[in-house]
Design an enzyme around this catalytic site. Sequence first.
Site, PDB file in Angstrom:
ATOM      1  CE  LYS A  49      -3.557  -1.259  -0.396  1.00  0.00           C
ATOM      2  NZ  LYS A  49      -3.824  -2.046  -1.935  1.00  0.00           N
ATOM      3  CB  THR A  53      -0.757  -0.230  -8.319  1.00  0.00           C
ATOM      4  OG1 THR A  53      -1.015  -0.986  -7.680  1.00  0.00           O
ATOM      5  CG2 THR A  53      -1.625  -0.491  -9.519  1.00  0.00           C
ATOM      6  CD1 TRP A  54       1.597   6.565 -10.026  1.00  0.00           C
ATOM      7  CD2 TRP A  54       1.821   7.264  -7.849  1.00  0.00           C
ATOM      8  NE1 TRP A  54       1.666   8.109 -10.033  1.00  0.00           N
ATOM      9  CE2 TRP A  54       1.739   8.317  -8.645  1.00  0.00           C
ATOM     10  CE3 TRP A  54       1.875   7.244  -6.365  1.00  0.00           C
ATOM     11  CZ2 TRP A  54       1.835   9.612  -8.080  1.00  0.00           C
ATOM     12  CZ3 TRP A  54       1.891   8.690  -5.895  1.00  0.00           C
ATOM     13  CH2 TRP A  54       2.232   9.914  -6.842  1.00  0.00           C
ATOM     14  CG  HIS A 122       4.444  -6.302  -1.096  1.00  0.00           C
ATOM     15  ND1 HIS A 122       4.621  -4.909  -1.652  1.00  0.00           N
ATOM     16  CD2 HIS A 122       3.175  -6.476  -1.676  1.00  0.00           C
ATOM     17  CE1 HIS A 122       3.464  -4.751  -2.332  1.00  0.00           C
ATOM     18  NE2 HIS A 122       2.601  -5.486  -2.371  1.00  0.00           N
ATOM     19  NE  ARG A 144       0.110   6.239   0.930  1.00  0.00           N
ATOM     20  CZ  ARG A 144      -1.214   5.950   0.517  1.00  0.00           C
ATOM     21  NH1 ARG A 144      -1.327   4.778   0.237  1.00  0.00           N
ATOM     22  NH2 ARG A 144      -2.054   7.162   0.396  1.00  0.00           N
ATOM     23  CB  SER A 152      -3.608   2.537   2.119  1.00  0.00           C
ATOM     24  OG  SER A 152      -3.932   2.004   1.022  1.00  0.00           O
ATOM     25  CB  THR A 241       1.294   7.752 -13.954  1.00  0.00           C
ATOM     26  OG1 THR A 241       2.020   8.849 -13.963  1.00  0.00           O
ATOM     27  CG2 THR A 241       1.777   6.735 -15.110  1.00  0.00           C
ATOM     28  CB  SER A 242      -2.808  11.418 -12.894  1.00  0.00           C
ATOM     29  OG  SER A 242      -4.081  11.252 -13.582  1.00  0.00           O
ATOM     30  CG  PHE A 269      -6.738  -1.746  -5.715  1.00  0.00           C
ATOM     31  CD1 PHE A 269      -6.131  -2.821  -5.137  1.00  0.00           C
ATOM     32  CD2 PHE A 269      -5.660  -0.902  -6.529  1.00  0.00           C
ATOM     33  CE1 PHE A 269      -4.619  -3.024  -5.050  1.00  0.00           C
ATOM     34  CE2 PHE A 269      -4.266  -1.237  -6.342  1.00  0.00           C
ATOM     35  CZ  PHE A 269      -3.929  -2.135  -5.402  1.00  0.00           C
ATOM     36  CE  LYS A 272     -11.271   9.414   1.600  1.00  0.00           C
ATOM     37  NZ  LYS A 272     -10.927   9.943   2.995  1.00  0.00           N
ATOM     38  N   GLY A 273      -5.633   7.883  -2.889  1.00  0.00           N
ATOM     39  CA  GLY A 273      -4.547   8.389  -3.465  1.00  0.00           C
ATOM     40  C   GLY A 273      -4.136   9.620  -2.811  1.00  0.00           C
TER      41      GLY A 273
END
Length: 309
Positions: A49, A53-54, A122, A144, A152, A241-242, A269, A272-273
Site C-alpha cells: 500500500k 501499482t503507481w 513486498h 509511504r 490504506s 499515471t495520475s 482498490f 483516495k490516493g
Amino acid sequence: MALTPELRTQAKWKEIAGIPLGAATVDNWNQIQAFRAKPDDLLICTYPKSGTTWIQEIVDMIEQNGDVEKCQRDVIEHRHPFIEWARPPHPDYPGTHYVDQAGLELTEVSNEMPSPRILKTHLSTQLLPPSFWTSNCKFLYVARNAKDCMVSYYHFYRMNQVLPDPGTWDEYFETFISGKVYWGSWFDHVRGWWEIRDRYQILFLFYEDMKRDPKREIQKVMQFMGKNLDEAVLDRIVQETSFERMKENPMTNRSTVPKSLLDQSISPFMRKGTVGDWKNHFTVAQNEKFDEIYRQKMKGTSINFCMEL
Ligand code: PPS
C-alpha cells in the site's frame, strides 16, 4: 466463492522469521529463495500500500517510451512477476503468463522473460532471495508514511476477501503496530531498505514526493533506468499515471479481479490516493501513541516523512 465472515476470520497465514506471509508463499519458500536474479533485473520493492501499482505503471510507461497502447497489453498485476507470490489457481482469474501450476509466479518460466526483467516484491531485506544481492541488480524502493500506509492497508484488508478480517479500526490499529500483518512490520521494512540504500544500486523514492512533484520523481526513475525521454513524453507519463487516470483505467484499477477476491463495493482498490487521510482515521490518543512508538522504532534513522501536503 466468497469466504464467509467465519472463514475470513480463520484465514491462515504462515510465518517466516516471524513475518506473516501467505501460506502458499511459505509452502514454496525454498523455490522462491533459490531464484536466480540477473544483473540487469530491476526489482520494484515496497511495503504493501505504498504506491506499488503507481510506480509499476510509471516504470512500464518509461520502459515503453510513453506508448500508452503498449501499456494496455495486460493488467498491471500481470506485467511484472511478483516474486514471492503464490496462490491456488482461481477459475475466473488465471494469473500471469509466468505462473506455474502451484500458483507460483516466479518460476523458471520468468527466467525466459526478455531482459531487462522488471519484477516486483513486498519482501523485507532479510527475506529477499540472496541472488538479488550478489547479482548487483537495481532496486527501486517506494516508501509511504506509516499512517497513510496503515489506513490504506486497513481498507485493503476489508475489501480483500482472502485476507483475514481486520476487525474494527481500533483492533486493526494494534495489529498493524504489532507487525502481525502480511509482510510484517512497516517499521522494520522501511528501516531495513533505508539503511542499505548506499550499499546497492537503490533508488529510494517517497510516495509523498511523487504526489508533490510527479515529473521530478518520474525523471529520477527514467535516469535510474538508463532511459532518455523528451519533455512531451514525460508530460504524457505524468498525465497517464495520475490517480484520476489510473482509477479509470481497467488495466490498473483491478476491476478485472473477481469480486470473490477483491470486493471493490466495500472499498475501491484506487481508493483516495492522497497524503494525510490518516487524519480522518486516527483519534488524538491513537496519534500520540503512534508517534511515541514511531520514535522508539525508528530511533537513530535519518529518514524523514512528509505527513501532509
Ligand atoms: S498493493 O496492494 O500493495 O499493491 O497496493 P499499492 O499499489 O502499493 O498501494 C495502493 C495505494 O496507492 C494508491 N495509488 C495511487 N496514489 C496516487 N497516484 C496514483 N496514480 C495511485 N495509484 C494507486 C491507491 O489509491 C492506494 O492508496 P489509498 O490511500 O488506499 O487510496
